[in-house]
Scaffold this motif. Structure first.
Motif, PDB file in Angstrom:
ATOM      1  N   GLY A 107       1.758  -4.661  -3.135  1.00  0.00           N
ATOM      2  CA  GLY A 107       2.370  -4.215  -4.388  1.00  0.00           C
ATOM      3  C   GLY A 107       2.406  -2.702  -4.514  1.00  0.00           C
ATOM      4  N   ARG A 108       1.406  -2.030  -3.983  1.00  0.00           N
ATOM      5  CA  ARG A 108       1.411  -0.574  -4.147  1.00  0.00           C
ATOM      6  C   ARG A 108       1.951   0.159  -2.920  1.00  0.00           C
ATOM      7  N   GLY A 109       2.532  -0.597  -1.986  1.00  0.00           N
ATOM      8  CA  GLY A 109       3.266   0.035  -0.888  1.00  0.00           C
ATOM      9  C   GLY A 109       2.443   0.477   0.308  1.00  0.00           C
ATOM     10  N   GLU A 110       1.253  -0.115   0.487  1.00  0.00           N
ATOM     11  CA  GLU A 110       0.474   0.221   1.692  1.00  0.00           C
ATOM     12  C   GLU A 110       1.215  -0.301   2.927  1.00  0.00           C
ATOM     13  N   ALA A 111       1.107   0.431   4.041  1.00  0.00           N
ATOM     14  CA  ALA A 111       1.736  -0.017   5.287  1.00  0.00           C
ATOM     15  C   ALA A 111       0.787  -0.929   6.072  1.00  0.00           C
ATOM     16  N   VAL A 112      -0.487  -0.529   6.151  1.00  0.00           N
ATOM     17  CA  VAL A 112      -1.466  -1.305   6.933  1.00  0.00           C
ATOM     18  C   VAL A 112      -2.815  -1.287   6.228  1.00  0.00           C
ATOM     19  N   ALA A 113      -3.659  -2.240   6.570  1.00  0.00           N
ATOM     20  CA  ALA A 113      -5.066  -2.227   6.141  1.00  0.00           C
ATOM     21  C   ALA A 113      -5.919  -2.402   7.395  1.00  0.00           C
ATOM     22  N   THR A 114      -7.184  -1.979   7.315  1.00  0.00           N
ATOM     23  CA  THR A 114      -8.069  -2.083   8.486  1.00  0.00           C
ATOM     24  C   THR A 114      -9.411  -2.660   8.055  1.00  0.00           C
ATOM     25  N   LEU A 115     -10.166  -3.101   9.028  1.00  0.00           N
ATOM     26  CA  LEU A 115     -11.555  -3.505   8.769  1.00  0.00           C
ATOM     27  C   LEU A 115     -12.322  -3.613  10.071  1.00  0.00           C
TER      28      LEU A 115
END
Ligand SMILES: CC(C)(COP(=O)(O)OP(=O)(O)OC[C@H]1O[C@@H](n2cnc3c(N)ncnc32)[C@H](O)[C@@H]1OP(=O)(O)O)[C@@H](O)C(=O)NCCC(=O)NCCS
Length: 408
Positions: A107-115
């Motif tokens: 929803g807020r336009g992030e391209a990627v997430a990591t962990l």
């Protein structure tokens, strides 16, 4: 699940959140430690699952930036503090937290997430793919000579905690901008690392921080000493927790410094790149024994087109990717990627696909450290156009193998 509420925690709820976050890892926070930890509210963004007003599951994310092939970077939430109370496991609470997080990121336009994953079986189903590896290794100092002579020389300085708080974040930030796969370290991360509480030392010494500078080049190593005397023989171990440098000669000098600390029988390194050039500087390279080779950073393309446009590509080319995303179906579809060293355009298309893959495999290949041909050989990527795998690997490969040294 209907009576579960998911939301960020307030400052008042923060101690309960911390308690609930630690229990799944088998850790009970002492009263003394809680006094310190309660000051950390706001270090990362929180999410908690409440049942009857009680926290039964937690998650969160650090505000981080990720360095990509071509040395561009992207904002990438670093998912952290994931845990479900043992009384509430396997009821779908993690799934609910992942759903909430990924919907918000999208929803807020992030391209990627990591962990970083406690177990490698957990996050694939949510579209995360293993993208960088790490190696822990050790070497007996008796066998730690380099092929050529290298004196660490001038420019080395041991600094105390206060100085380290000023100097290390700056040096790290320079190195991470030139290390594909590295993430930025927020202030709250540094405070906790440099605090170096006794319970985190496993009986070893406090951290020593050695800085190496030569003109614009810089690096540092943070290490502990595990004291041991074998009768009258000094037999201690230097445990190198972090070693980063802006360039290879500085890295070599820091290695040499660590290998030469007096009274050490052994030096262990917690997190090295698999292809660390130092192996090739050793006269007897087999003596550097890997004790762990495993996954480290996992990457989740949250918005496929944005993610693919954020990085650069080693050679120019065009590919049509058919991406399957069961957990975030709005990501699913065919994408035409027209990209090269100077930039990338990615748009939805109806054209026939060259490769078919799930979003997790795209996450694995994203930083250029995992070859699509290997994934295809493992049955995880389908080549729909002959020759597409080779082309894709040429494009996606990174000149600098991705590596992440940050534990979060
Ligand atoms: C890992 C953990 C968060 C999973 O939470 P959970 O609420 O039990 O997970 P869910 O009920 O949403 O499980 C979703 C699916 O993943 C599977 N799964 C989840 N964790 C798993 C694990 N550790 N090993 C194998 N499968 C797992 C479940 O079996 C379920 O599969 P299904 O849909 O086929 O039935 C929880 O077990 C935990 O807190 N573990 C200890 C701390 C930890 O490892 N945290 C992760 C830090 S990175």
């Amino acid at each position: 699940m209907s009576d579960i509420e998911i939301r960020p925690v307030t400052a008042e709820e923060w101690p309960d959140y911390l308690r609930a976050e630690h229990i799944p890892f088998g850790i009970q926070i002492s009263d003394e430690e809680m006094k310190v930890q309660s000051q950390r509210y706001g270090a990362w963004n929180t999410l908690a699952a409440f049942e009857d007003g009680r926290i039964v599951a937690t998650a969160g994310d650090w505000d981080m930036r990720l360095t990509l092939p071509g040395f561009t970077e992207v904002h990438a939430p670093g998912v952290t503090a994931v845990g479900v109370l043992p009384t509430h496991r396997r009821r779908g609470l993690l799934t609910a937290l992942m759903r909430r997080q990924l919907d918000e990121y999208r929803g807020r336009g992030e391209a990627v997430a990591t962990l970083l994953a406690a177990e490698s079986v957990i996050y694939g189903r949510f579209g995360y793919g293993w993208a960088t590896a790490h190696m822990a290794a050790e070497i007996d100092t008796a066998h730690a000579r380099f092929v050529g002579r290298l004196e660490p020389g001038a420019g080395l300085e041991l600094i105390d905690k206060n100085e380290a708080a000023k100097v290390l974040p700056q040096i790290f930030d320079e190195t991470r901008r030139n290390q594909v796969g590295e993430v930025s370290r927020p202030g709250g991360w540094w405070t906790e690392f440099l605090r170096d509480p006794e319970w985190a030392r496993d009986g070893d010494s406090e951290l020593f921080h050695v800085v190496c500078r030569d003109g614009a080049a810089a690096g540092y190593a943070s290490y502990r000493i595990k004291q041991h005397w074998d009768g009258a023989l000094a037999s201690s171990t230097a445990r190198v927790i972090h070693l980063v440098a802006t360039d290879a000669p500085t890295r070599a000098r820091l290695w040499r410094y660590c290998l030469d600390v007096d009274l050490m029988a052994r030096v262990s390194f917690e997190n090295l790149p698999l292809d660390d050039p130092m192996r090739w500087m050793l006269r007897d390279p087999r003596r550097l024994r890997a004790t762990i080779v495993a996954d480290w950073l996992w990457v989740r393309p949250v918005d496929v087109a944005r993610a693919l446009e954020a990085r650069r590509y080693r050679v120019a080319g065009r590919l049509v990717l058919e991406v399957v995303d069961a957990f975030l179906p709005e990501n699913e579809g065919r994408y035409e990627l027209d990209a090269g060293p100077d930039g990338a355009h990615c748009r939805r298309t109806n054209a026939a696909p060259d490769l078919r893959l799930s979003v997790a495999e795209l996450g694995s290949a994203y930083l250029g450290g995992v070859s699509l041909a290997s994934l295809a050989a493992a049955g995880r990527v389908e080549e729909c156009t002959a020759g597409a795998l080779g082309r894709a690997d040429l494009m996606f490969g990174s000149d600098i193998p991705p590596w992440c040294s940050t534990d979060f």
